[in-house]
Scaffold this motif. Structure first.
Motif, mmCIF file in Angstrom:
data_model
loop_
_atom_site.group_PDB
_atom_site.id
_atom_site.type_symbol
_atom_site.label_atom_id
_atom_site.label_comp_id
_atom_site.label_asym_id
_atom_site.label_seq_id
_atom_site.Cartn_x
_atom_site.Cartn_y
_atom_site.Cartn_z
ATOM 1 N N TRP A 130 0.841 -1.199 0.000
ATOM 2 C CA TRP A 130 0.000 0.000 0.000
ATOM 3 C C TRP A 130 0.879 1.254 0.000
ATOM 4 N N ILE A 131 1.847 1.282 0.892
ATOM 5 C CA ILE A 131 2.747 2.434 0.995
ATOM 6 C C ILE A 131 3.567 2.600 -0.287
ATOM 7 N N TRP A 132 4.006 1.477 -0.861
ATOM 8 C CA TRP A 132 4.779 1.545 -2.115
ATOM 9 C C TRP A 132 3.947 2.187 -3.222
ATOM 10 N N LEU A 133 2.690 1.749 -3.385
ATOM 11 C CA LEU A 133 1.826 2.315 -4.420
ATOM 12 C C LEU A 133 1.596 3.801 -4.181
ATOM 13 N N PHE A 134 1.302 4.156 -2.937
ATOM 14 C CA PHE A 134 1.011 5.550 -2.618
ATOM 15 C C PHE A 134 2.215 6.452 -2.855
ATOM 16 N N GLN A 135 3.391 5.997 -2.443
ATOM 17 C CA GLN A 135 4.581 6.850 -2.524
ATOM 18 C C GLN A 135 5.238 6.832 -3.902
ATOM 19 N N ASN A 136 5.336 5.656 -4.509
ATOM 20 C CA ASN A 136 6.105 5.532 -5.745
ATOM 21 C C ASN A 136 5.286 5.766 -7.011
ATOM 22 N N VAL A 137 4.049 5.316 -7.014
ATOM 23 C CA VAL A 137 3.206 5.512 -8.189
ATOM 24 C C VAL A 137 2.368 6.787 -8.038
ATOM 25 N N GLY A 138 1.767 6.937 -6.869
ATOM 26 C CA GLY A 138 0.954 8.122 -6.641
ATOM 27 C C GLY A 138 1.731 9.327 -6.162
ATOM 28 N N ARG A 139 3.049 9.157 -5.934
ATOM 29 C CA ARG A 139 3.948 10.240 -5.517
ATOM 30 C C ARG A 139 3.449 10.972 -4.267
ATOM 31 N N GLY A 140 2.782 10.212 -3.402
ATOM 32 C CA GLY A 140 2.329 10.779 -2.144
ATOM 33 C C GLY A 140 1.188 11.761 -2.267
ATOM 34 N N LYS A 141 0.533 11.800 -3.434
ATOM 35 C CA LYS A 141 -0.519 12.782 -3.671
ATOM 36 C C LYS A 141 -1.867 12.167 -4.041
ATOM 37 N N ILE A 142 -1.844 10.994 -4.672
ATOM 38 C CA ILE A 142 -3.082 10.397 -5.182
ATOM 39 C C ILE A 142 -3.664 9.460 -4.121
ATOM 40 N N PRO A 143 -4.896 9.681 -3.686
ATOM 41 C CA PRO A 143 -5.484 8.811 -2.667
ATOM 42 C C PRO A 143 -5.781 7.412 -3.206
ATOM 43 N N ILE A 144 -5.732 6.432 -2.323
ATOM 44 C CA ILE A 144 -6.115 5.063 -2.647
ATOM 45 C C ILE A 144 -7.493 4.826 -2.023
ATOM 46 N N ILE A 145 -8.493 4.628 -2.868
ATOM 47 C CA ILE A 145 -9.861 4.466 -2.395
ATOM 48 C C ILE A 145 -10.169 2.975 -2.294
ATOM 49 N N ASN A 146 -10.178 2.464 -1.076
ATOM 50 C CA ASN A 146 -10.529 1.065 -0.842
ATOM 51 C C ASN A 146 -12.045 0.890 -0.918
ATOM 52 N N TYR A 147 -12.459 -0.254 -1.435
ATOM 53 C CA TYR A 147 -13.887 -0.545 -1.589
ATOM 54 C C TYR A 147 -14.070 -2.042 -1.376
ATOM 55 N N SER A 148 -14.979 -2.419 -0.493
ATOM 56 C CA SER A 148 -15.180 -3.844 -0.208
ATOM 57 C C SER A 148 -16.664 -4.132 -0.071
ATOM 58 N N GLY A 149 -17.105 -5.167 -0.751
ATOM 59 C CA GLY A 149 -18.501 -5.572 -0.677
ATOM 60 C C GLY A 149 -18.636 -7.018 -1.115
ATOM 61 N N GLY A 150 -19.473 -7.282 -2.098
ATOM 62 C CA GLY A 150 -19.628 -8.645 -2.575
ATOM 63 C C GLY A 150 -20.777 -8.769 -3.540
ATOM 64 N N THR A 151 -20.770 -9.860 -4.292
ATOM 65 C CA THR A 151 -21.855 -10.121 -5.235
ATOM 66 C C THR A 151 -23.192 -10.171 -4.516
ATOM 67 N N GLU A 152 -23.211 -10.821 -3.344
ATOM 68 C CA GLU A 152 -24.455 -10.966 -2.594
ATOM 69 C C GLU A 152 -24.914 -9.659 -1.954
ATOM 70 N N ILE A 153 -24.041 -8.634 -1.992
ATOM 71 C CA ILE A 153 -24.381 -7.322 -1.455
ATOM 72 C C ILE A 153 -24.935 -6.423 -2.563
ATOM 73 N N SER A 154 -24.629 -6.753 -3.812
ATOM 74 C CA SER A 154 -24.939 -5.912 -4.977
ATOM 75 C C SER A 154 -24.249 -4.562 -4.879
ATOM 76 N N GLY A 155 -23.067 -4.561 -4.296
ATOM 77 C CA GLY A 155 -22.319 -3.315 -4.144
ATOM 78 C C GLY A 155 -21.341 -3.409 -3.001
ATOM 79 N N GLY A 156 -21.184 -2.315 -2.263
ATOM 80 C CA GLY A 156 -20.164 -2.248 -1.227
ATOM 81 C C GLY A 156 -20.727 -2.224 0.175
ATOM 82 N N ILE A 157 -19.829 -2.497 1.128
ATOM 83 C CA ILE A 157 -20.151 -2.411 2.551
ATOM 84 C C ILE A 157 -19.375 -1.261 3.187
ATOM 85 N N VAL A 158 -18.061 -1.244 2.944
ATOM 86 C CA VAL A 158 -17.218 -0.148 3.423
ATOM 87 C C VAL A 158 -16.387 0.389 2.260
ATOM 88 N N MET A 159 -16.006 1.673 2.377
ATOM 89 C CA MET A 159 -15.238 2.286 1.284
ATOM 90 C C MET A 159 -14.449 3.483 1.816
#
Length: 260
Positions: free
Chosen positions: A13-42
């Protein structure tokens, strides 16, 4: 960046944020499931974030983390649940209503149990820590595979890891870890011993792995979720069960060889 699927480990996570996103681009986590038809937390772009964390439940989701008695908990690992109906809720399994009730509704009255370990920290940020049916119990202590795997991939020579529990006559279960190494890394006895020591240092001596096994790949689904159930079955020589979601069946060869 948008991220979903397998729970994050802090180092990548830190590698992506610092090296690819250069410490500026947020990483938006999203978790849910097929049985949810969308997300639970994000995540979102408005509130502070931490490595691997979610900002909180999606609007309209009465999400909670509970202990084994169904009571809300904070600052510790518990079951991810949903306390109220939502618009995309699965209402049943095709021609198998009993399995639907058993899977989601049998633990606590009128509460959907999603099957993930989760936690909410002191700042109100949420974390998904892996499937609760992947949980390992060693000498009375419960540990999620993601906790072990985070320690392993923090090592400079480790690219990926999977941790499983196997039967142990003294502890109930013992840890066996599978690691994919980075290019030119030397998977020798010394590195295996070092990784065992790292897990014991960070998680406690009782959780020191019985084995650390170096493999070329780890079984995953098409969306990169580690199939720990299949890893465990292959290592123990058990029936693999449904492998229709397995994207890389050749990855089982190293695991089966290690078990011989």
């Amino acid at each position: 960046f948008a991220s979903t699927g397998e729970p994050w480990n802090p180092e990548p996570w830190i590698w992506l944020f610092q090296n690819v996103g250069r410490g500026k681009i947020p990483i938006i986590n999203y978790s849910g499931g097929t049985e949810i038809s969308g997300g639970i937390v994000m995540g979102n772009v408005l509130t502070p974030m931490k490595p691997c964390a979610f900002s909180g439940p999606l609007p309209g989701m009465a999400t909670d983390v509970v202990d084994e008695n169904g009571q809300s908990v904070r600052g510790q690992v518990g079951e991810l649940v949903i306390r109220e109906p939502w618009i995309g809720m699965t209402r049943g399994f095709w021609k198998d209503p009993e399995r639907y009730i058993e899977t989601y509704w049998s633990r606590f009255p009128d509460v959907w149990v999603h099957g993930d370990w989760a936690a909410v920290d002191d700042d109100g940020l949420w974390y998904i820590l892996g499937r609760s049916d992947d949980t390992i119990k060693i000498a009375g202590k419960r540990v999620g595979p993601a906790e072990v795997e985070s320690v392993l991939v923090a090592h400079a020579q480790v690219s990926e890891a999977a941790a499983i529990g196997v039967p142990d006559s003294i502890k109930g279960e013992a840890l066996v870890c599978f690691c994919v190494l980075k290019k030119d890394a030397n998977g020798d006895v010394a590195l295996a011993a070092e990784l065992k020591q790292n897990v014991a240092r960070d998680l406690g001596k009782a959780l020191a792995p019985r084995e650390v096994i170096f493999v070329g790949d780890i079984p995953k689904t098409r969306n990169a979720k580690v199939m720990r159930r299949i890893v465990r079955a292959a290592y123990l020589g058990e029936k693999l069960g449904d492998t229709s979601a397995l994207e890389n069946p050749a990855s089982l060869d190293d695991i089966k060889r290690a078990a011989r």
